[in-house]
Design a protein around this motif. Structure first.
Motif, PDB file in Angstrom:
ATOM      1  N   GLU A   6      11.690  -4.658  -3.145  1.00 42.05           N
ATOM      2  CA  GLU A   6      11.479  -3.184  -3.245  1.00 42.05           C
ATOM      3  C   GLU A   6      12.600  -2.335  -2.382  1.00 42.05           C
ATOM      4  O   GLU A   6      13.330  -2.835  -1.683  1.00 42.05           O
ATOM      5  CB  GLU A   6      10.015  -2.651  -2.313  1.00 42.05           C
ATOM      6  CG  GLU A   6       9.048  -3.436  -2.636  1.00 42.05           C
ATOM      7  CD  GLU A   6       8.227  -4.332  -1.532  1.00 42.05           C
ATOM      8  OE1 GLU A   6       6.890  -4.453  -1.634  1.00 42.05           O
ATOM      9  OE2 GLU A   6       9.237  -4.889  -0.748  1.00 42.05           O
ATOM     10  N   TRP A  36       1.163  -0.996  -6.306  1.00 41.82           N
ATOM     11  CA  TRP A  36       1.540  -0.631  -4.874  1.00 41.82           C
ATOM     12  C   TRP A  36       0.256  -0.464  -3.933  1.00 41.82           C
ATOM     13  O   TRP A  36      -0.648  -0.146  -4.398  1.00 41.82           O
ATOM     14  CB  TRP A  36       2.217   0.610  -4.659  1.00 41.82           C
ATOM     15  CG  TRP A  36       3.490   0.718  -5.610  1.00 41.82           C
ATOM     16  CD1 TRP A  36       3.573   1.022  -6.829  1.00 41.82           C
ATOM     17  CD2 TRP A  36       4.826   0.145  -5.128  1.00 41.82           C
ATOM     18  NE1 TRP A  36       5.091   0.928  -7.402  1.00 41.82           N
ATOM     19  CE2 TRP A  36       5.661   0.528  -6.200  1.00 41.82           C
ATOM     20  CE3 TRP A  36       5.433  -0.167  -3.823  1.00 41.82           C
ATOM     21  CZ2 TRP A  36       7.144   0.367  -6.021  1.00 41.82           C
ATOM     22  CZ3 TRP A  36       6.564  -0.218  -3.751  1.00 41.82           C
ATOM     23  CH2 TRP A  36       7.557  -0.277  -4.783  1.00 41.82           C
ATOM     24  N   TYR A  94       4.889   0.168   2.305  1.00 37.82           N
ATOM     25  CA  TYR A  94       4.491   0.103   1.134  1.00 37.82           C
ATOM     26  C   TYR A  94       4.709  -1.425   0.628  1.00 37.82           C
ATOM     27  O   TYR A  94       6.068  -1.749   0.469  1.00 37.82           O
ATOM     28  CB  TYR A  94       4.891   1.316   0.299  1.00 37.82           C
ATOM     29  CG  TYR A  94       4.269   2.245   0.491  1.00 37.82           C
ATOM     30  CD1 TYR A  94       4.432   3.267   1.769  1.00 37.82           C
ATOM     31  CD2 TYR A  94       3.292   3.142  -0.543  1.00 37.82           C
ATOM     32  CE1 TYR A  94       3.598   4.421   2.146  1.00 37.82           C
ATOM     33  CE2 TYR A  94       2.951   4.207  -0.092  1.00 37.82           C
ATOM     34  CZ  TYR A  94       2.972   4.755   0.972  1.00 37.82           C
ATOM     35  OH  TYR A  94       2.197   6.190   1.487  1.00 37.82           O
ATOM     36  N   CYS A  96       4.918  -3.777  -3.075  1.00 40.59           N
ATOM     37  CA  CYS A  96       4.924  -3.944  -4.373  1.00 40.59           C
ATOM     38  C   CYS A  96       4.204  -5.192  -4.626  1.00 40.59           C
ATOM     39  O   CYS A  96       4.274  -6.343  -4.059  1.00 40.59           O
ATOM     40  CB  CYS A  96       6.049  -3.819  -4.767  1.00 40.59           C
ATOM     41  SG  CYS A  96       6.178  -4.347  -6.799  1.00 40.59           S
TER      42      CYS A  96
END
Length: 126
Positions: A6, A36, A94, A96
């Motif tokens: 990411e 996500w 965050y 992925c």
């Protein structure tokens, strides 16, 4: 093994925008769903958005609908998350994710995703 990398996190003021990218490498998968998740301090990981192979199906969490846009480029094995009108409550790491068992539907469950990136920090200041 599949690796997810990411990029694009950072610090932004409320109302601003960021764009996250995620590229897969390693073992080649025929088709898969990408998505996500995010995790704020002291909270569980939560689903943010997902996209099926070819971008036909897209699902968003209610908390980001109308503000975030997920897209993908299967030729580059890359997914993107455009985040607009960011709020302080969007602050989180965050992640992925890839669901190698699904390519035509999107799950919002942590358990359904086989591969996870290392995470990228997003901080939204008020």
């Amino acid at each position: 093994q599949v690796q997810l990398v990411e990029s694009g996190g950072g610090l932004v003021q409320a109302g601003g925008s960021l764009r996250l990218s995620c590229t897969t490498s390693g073992r080649r998968l025929p088709r898969y769903t990408m998505g996500w998740f995010r995790q704020a301090p002291g909270k569980d990981r939560e689903f943010v958005a997902g996209i099926t192979w070819g971008g036909i199906g897209i699902v968003y969490a209610d908390s980001v609908k109308g503000r975030f846009t997920i897209s993908s480029d299967s030729t580059k094995n890359t997914a993107y998350l455009q985040m607009d009108s960011l709020k302080p409550e969007d602050t989180a790491v965050y992640y992925c994710v890839v669901d190698r068992h699904a390519y035509d539907w999107v799950s919002d469950s942590v358990e359904d995703y086989d591969y996870w990136g290392q995470g990228t920090q997003v901080i939204v200041s008020s």
